[in-house]
Design a protein around this motif. Structure first.
Motif, PDB file in Angstrom:
ATOM      1  N   GLY A 204       0.792  -1.227   0.000  1.00 42.21           N
ATOM      2  CA  GLY A 204       0.000   0.000   0.000  1.00 42.21           C
ATOM      3  C   GLY A 204       0.820   1.271   0.000  1.00 42.21           C
ATOM      4  N   ALA A 205       2.117   1.161  -0.199  1.00 44.53           N
ATOM      5  CA  ALA A 205       2.987   2.340  -0.190  1.00 44.53           C
ATOM      6  C   ALA A 205       2.874   3.086  -1.517  1.00 44.53           C
ATOM      7  CB  ALA A 205       4.431   1.926   0.053  1.00 44.53           C
ATOM      8  N   GLY A 206       2.829   4.412  -1.451  1.00 45.72           N
ATOM      9  CA  GLY A 206       2.842   5.240  -2.652  1.00 45.72           C
ATOM     10  C   GLY A 206       1.498   5.461  -3.300  1.00 45.72           C
ATOM     11  N   LEU A 207       0.417   4.895  -2.750  1.00 44.46           N
ATOM     12  CA  LEU A 207      -0.899   5.064  -3.376  1.00 44.46           C
ATOM     13  C   LEU A 207      -1.384   6.500  -3.304  1.00 44.46           C
ATOM     14  CD1 LEU A 207      -2.757   1.784  -2.308  1.00 44.46           C
ATOM     15  CD2 LEU A 207      -1.498   2.267  -4.415  1.00 44.46           C
ATOM     16  N   HIS A 208      -1.030   7.202  -2.223  1.00 43.13           N
ATOM     17  CA  HIS A 208      -1.401   8.630  -2.136  1.00 43.13           C
ATOM     18  C   HIS A 208      -0.680   9.435  -3.208  1.00 43.13           C
ATOM     19  CE1 HIS A 208      -3.943   8.460   1.365  1.00 43.13           C
ATOM     20  NE2 HIS A 208      -3.023   7.806   2.062  1.00 43.13           N
ATOM     21  N   ASP A 209       0.578   9.042  -3.506  1.00 46.44           N
ATOM     22  CA  ASP A 209       1.312   9.722  -4.587  1.00 46.44           C
ATOM     23  C   ASP A 209       0.626   9.480  -5.928  1.00 46.44           C
ATOM     24  OD1 ASP A 209       3.214  10.599  -2.772  1.00 46.44           O
ATOM     25  OD2 ASP A 209       4.535   8.871  -3.097  1.00 46.44           O
ATOM     26  N   LEU A 210       0.094   8.281  -6.115  1.00 43.15           N
ATOM     27  CA  LEU A 210      -0.622   7.980  -7.354  1.00 43.15           C
ATOM     28  C   LEU A 210      -1.884   8.820  -7.454  1.00 43.15           C
ATOM     29  CD1 LEU A 210      -1.050   6.366  -9.922  1.00 43.15           C
ATOM     30  CD2 LEU A 210      -2.025   4.513  -8.547  1.00 43.15           C
ATOM     31  N   THR A 211      -2.614   8.939  -6.350  1.00 37.04           N
ATOM     32  CA  THR A 211      -3.811   9.783  -6.337  1.00 37.04           C
ATOM     33  C   THR A 211      -3.461  11.223  -6.697  1.00 37.04           C
ATOM     34  OG1 THR A 211      -4.890   8.406  -4.678  1.00 37.04           O
ATOM     35  CG2 THR A 211      -5.681  10.673  -4.898  1.00 37.04           C
ATOM     36  N   ASP A 212      -2.387  11.733  -6.095  1.00 38.17           N
ATOM     37  CA  ASP A 212      -1.958  13.108  -6.379  1.00 38.17           C
ATOM     38  C   ASP A 212      -1.580  13.276  -7.852  1.00 38.17           C
ATOM     39  OD1 ASP A 212      -2.354  13.757  -3.737  1.00 38.17           O
ATOM     40  OD2 ASP A 212      -0.238  13.585  -3.176  1.00 38.17           O
ATOM     41  N   ALA A 213      -0.932  12.256  -8.426  1.00 42.31           N
ATOM     42  CA  ALA A 213      -0.526  12.332  -9.839  1.00 42.31           C
ATOM     43  C   ALA A 213      -1.744  12.377 -10.750  1.00 42.31           C
ATOM     44  CB  ALA A 213       0.359  11.131 -10.188  1.00 42.31           C
ATOM     45  N   ILE A 214      -2.774  11.583 -10.429  1.00 45.05           N
ATOM     46  CA  ILE A 214      -3.999  11.600 -11.231  1.00 45.05           C
ATOM     47  C   ILE A 214      -4.677  12.956 -11.122  1.00 45.05           C
ATOM     48  CG2 ILE A 214      -6.309  10.596 -11.482  1.00 45.05           C
ATOM     49  CD1 ILE A 214      -5.112   7.934 -10.507  1.00 45.05           C
ATOM     50  N   PHE A 215      -4.770  13.490  -9.901  1.00 45.16           N
ATOM     51  CA  PHE A 215      -5.399  14.792  -9.713  1.00 45.16           C
ATOM     52  C   PHE A 215      -4.645  15.880 -10.469  1.00 45.16           C
ATOM     53  CE2 PHE A 215      -8.527  13.304  -6.983  1.00 45.16           C
ATOM     54  CZ  PHE A 215      -9.306  14.344  -6.506  1.00 45.16           C
ATOM     55  N   SER A 216      -3.327  15.808 -10.442  1.00 44.65           N
ATOM     56  CA  SER A 216      -2.515  16.817 -11.131  1.00 44.65           C
ATOM     57  C   SER A 216      -2.664  16.711 -12.638  1.00 44.65           C
ATOM     58  CB  SER A 216      -1.041  16.640 -10.743  1.00 44.65           C
ATOM     59  OG  SER A 216      -0.224  17.530 -11.463  1.00 44.65           O
ATOM     60  N   LEU A 217      -2.693  15.485 -13.150  1.00 43.30           N
ATOM     61  CA  LEU A 217      -2.759  15.283 -14.597  1.00 43.30           C
ATOM     62  C   LEU A 217      -4.056  15.808 -15.182  1.00 43.30           C
ATOM     63  CD1 LEU A 217      -1.082  13.984 -16.868  1.00 43.30           C
ATOM     64  CD2 LEU A 217      -2.318  11.861 -16.458  1.00 43.30           C
ATOM     65  N   PHE A 218      -5.163  15.664 -14.431  1.00 42.11           N
ATOM     66  CA  PHE A 218      -6.466  16.111 -14.917  1.00 42.11           C
ATOM     67  C   PHE A 218      -6.910  17.429 -14.293  1.00 42.11           C
ATOM     68  CE2 PHE A 218      -6.514  11.658 -16.023  1.00 42.11           C
ATOM     69  CZ  PHE A 218      -7.221  11.615 -17.210  1.00 42.11           C
ATOM     70  N   SER A 219      -5.997  18.078 -13.559  1.00 44.48           N
ATOM     71  CA  SER A 219      -6.322  19.349 -12.879  1.00 44.48           C
ATOM     72  C   SER A 219      -7.595  19.215 -12.049  1.00 44.48           C
ATOM     73  CB  SER A 219      -6.486  20.487 -13.907  1.00 44.48           C
ATOM     74  OG  SER A 219      -5.326  20.636 -14.683  1.00 44.48           O
ATOM     75  N   LEU A 220      -7.734  18.089 -11.367  1.00 44.83           N
ATOM     76  CA  LEU A 220      -8.966  17.825 -10.625  1.00 44.83           C
ATOM     77  C   LEU A 220      -9.116  18.731  -9.416  1.00 44.83           C
ATOM     78  CD1 LEU A 220      -9.161  13.929 -10.782  1.00 44.83           C
ATOM     79  CD2 LEU A 220     -10.221  15.621 -12.263  1.00 44.83           C
ATOM     80  N   GLY A 221      -8.000  19.267  -8.927  1.00 40.44           N
ATOM     81  CA  GLY A 221      -8.096  20.201  -7.809  1.00 40.44           C
ATOM     82  C   GLY A 221      -8.907  21.429  -8.164  1.00 40.44           C
ATOM     83  N   GLU A 222      -8.870  21.805  -9.453  1.00 36.49           N
ATOM     84  CA  GLU A 222      -9.626  22.973  -9.888  1.00 36.49           C
ATOM     85  C   GLU A 222     -11.129  22.726  -9.834  1.00 36.49           C
ATOM     86  OE1 GLU A 222      -8.327  24.609 -13.587  1.00 36.49           O
ATOM     87  OE2 GLU A 222      -6.235  24.121 -13.217  1.00 36.49           O
ATOM     88  N   ILE A 223     -11.554  21.461  -9.992  1.00 43.76           N
ATOM     89  CA  ILE A 223     -12.985  21.155  -9.917  1.00 43.76           C
ATOM     90  C   ILE A 223     -13.490  21.417  -8.517  1.00 43.76           C
ATOM     91  CG2 ILE A 223     -14.707  19.327 -10.058  1.00 43.76           C
ATOM     92  CD1 ILE A 223     -13.147  18.071 -12.263  1.00 43.76           C
TER      93      ILE A 223
END
Length: 454
Positions: free
Chosen positions: A360-379
């Motif tokens: 389970g290591a690094g899954l938060h980093d994967l989540t952050d990468a997906i959010f960054s790639l799709f600019s999901l934070g802006e939603i």
């Protein structure tokens, strides 16, 4: 809409409460014929719940119920309505529903209650469609966005565009009507079209976020065999959904599940390992994985940190050209930094994360990468409404094209009566969104997707 309609408005499965709904000129009369109140002398009061029983034609009790009578126009449909609250379960609901049908009510079509609300002027078409979006929302973010549209948020964005288009069209038509008196084009017409285009374009710019909110991100987990694809799938699911072994080629077919990632739906697809194989079943799984790559919004390309970058990896990398992908270096706990760095460089210019799906290591980093790639934070930061409906997107895109054509024709000195054609088409397309200029066949298509009873 002369006839009275009825429908079961709750699930037919087991539950505490069920509800049968009626609407129309004889809705109250029909429900009263079937209802026997516990207190016979109680007057009918708008929206006041009453206790009693629904009786069959022979006077026998069908079910113990609560019932509410609602008088037009202050109802969901702006017609007389009645709602009968029964015990939950298929039999109670079916018996009560059949009873009101026997008294003259007709079965409602899918979405007919909401369609009547629209046709009777209680809500516009964006709010009508939002009703179904609320019902079908898969995530909290999608639900909240649907509620904004239901409360009129999208209407407040679109109606000014509709009214301004109509105003510009009126000016153009007036100029055409009096063309014998003057050859001059209204001085502010080009600027008003340009400003209107800005408003249309601003709303269209929200459609990519809206599509993600409503439909989610179709996410494919791909890679060669035995690199930990199914382990990653299970880790993201937080359950053992996919079979995991040390034997390459264990996964033979795609496995699909939906997870919610901070309010955004990810439709996760675990695939067979991509390699050349003589095994017929495995080969079919590989072909399906390749087909899925063509339609995926995101590909999580998994490689094994403990193994060198091989020919199979290079082949997969070539398949990712032009696609949105994240390199997921799995089993990072089994390799040193130098080995990870060599794999990252060999894989080319892709965003990457290092994980251990097993631990389970690094899954938060994967989540952050997906959010960054799709600019999901802006939603999540947006408080305004987004375009989430493909029908609305298409209508606005067509309106924009017509307005751009009108602007170009004006600049080129094209006669105003030709410009007027595009202005009218733009007005029609924008009006279709809120239901001002929509055709009956479009309405039928929209409401046919609703559930019965809504």
């Amino acid at each position: 809409m002369e006839h009275t309609i009825a429908a079961v408005a709750t699930s037919m499965g087991m539950g505490g409460i069920g509800m049968v709904r009626l609407s129309g000129e004889k809705a109250i009369e029909t429900a009263q014929k079937a209802f026997s109140p516990a207190k016979k002398d109680e007057p009918l009061v708008h929206r006041l719940m009453r206790y009693g029983h629904i009786l069959d034609a022979d006077g026998s009790v069908i079910d113990e119920v609560m019932i509410s009578f609602m008088q037009a126009p202050n109802t969901y449909t702006k017609e007389d309505m009645a709602e009968v609250y029964t015990h939950g379960g298929r039999m109670a609901l079916t018996r009560v529903y059949e009873r009101v049908l026997s008294l003259g009510a007709q079965p409602a079509e899918p979405g007919e209650f909401t369609k009547r609300a629209f046709l009777n002027g209680r809500i516009d078409l964006t709010r009508a469609e939002a009703v179904q979006d609320v019902v079908s929302a898969k995530t909290r973010a999608a639900f909240e966005q649907s509620q904004k549209a239901l409360s009129g948020g999208l209407l407040r964005k679109v109606r000014p565009l509709y009214e301004e288009t109509l105003a510009i069209l009126t000016i153009a038509e007036a100029a055409i009507s009096f063309s014998e008196d003057t050859d001059e084009m209204p001085a502010d017409l080009p600027e008003r079209i340009r400003s209107l285009l800005g408003g249309v374009d601003a709303l269209l710019q929200t459609r990519s976020y809206g599509k993600i909110l409503k439909e989610g991100i179709r996410t494919l987990i791909a890679g060669k065999p035995n690199v930990g694809k199914s382990s990653l799938f299970n880790a993201l699911m937080q359950e053992n959904r996919a079979l995991v072994t040390d034997i390459p080629g264990t996964t033979r077919d795609t496995i699909e599940e939906v997870i919610e990632l901070q309010g955004i739906a990810l439709s996760m697809v675990d695939t067979a390992g991509i390699r050349k194989t003589e095994d017929l079943v495995e080969s079919l799984g590989v072909d399906r994985a390749l087909d899925q790559m063509e339609t995926a919004d995101l590909i999580l390309w998994v490689i094994d940190a403990s193994r060198p970058f091989e020919e199979e990896d290079r082949n997969i990398r070539s398949l990712l050209q032009g696609k949105t992908a994240i390199l997921v270096i799995n089993k990072g706990d089994l390799a040193d930094d130098a080995a990870v760095d060599r794999l990252r460089k060999a894989a080319g210019d892709l965003p990457h994360v290092v994980i251990s799906a097993k631990h389970g290591a690094g899954l938060h980093d994967l989540t952050d990468a997906i959010f960054s790639l799709f600019s999901l934070g802006e939603i999540s930061e947006k408080t305004d409404v987004l375009l989430t409906n493909s029908r609305h997107m298409q209508a606005l895109e067509q309106a924009k094209a017509h307005l751009e054509q009108a602007e170009q024709d004006l600049a080129a000195g094209i006669p105003l009566d030709c410009v007027e054609v595009d202005l009218r088409l733009a007005w029609t397309r924008i009006g279709e969104i809120i239901g001002e200029t929509v055709h009956e066949d479009v309405l039928d298509s929209i409401f046919s997707r609703f559930c019965i009873g809504k």
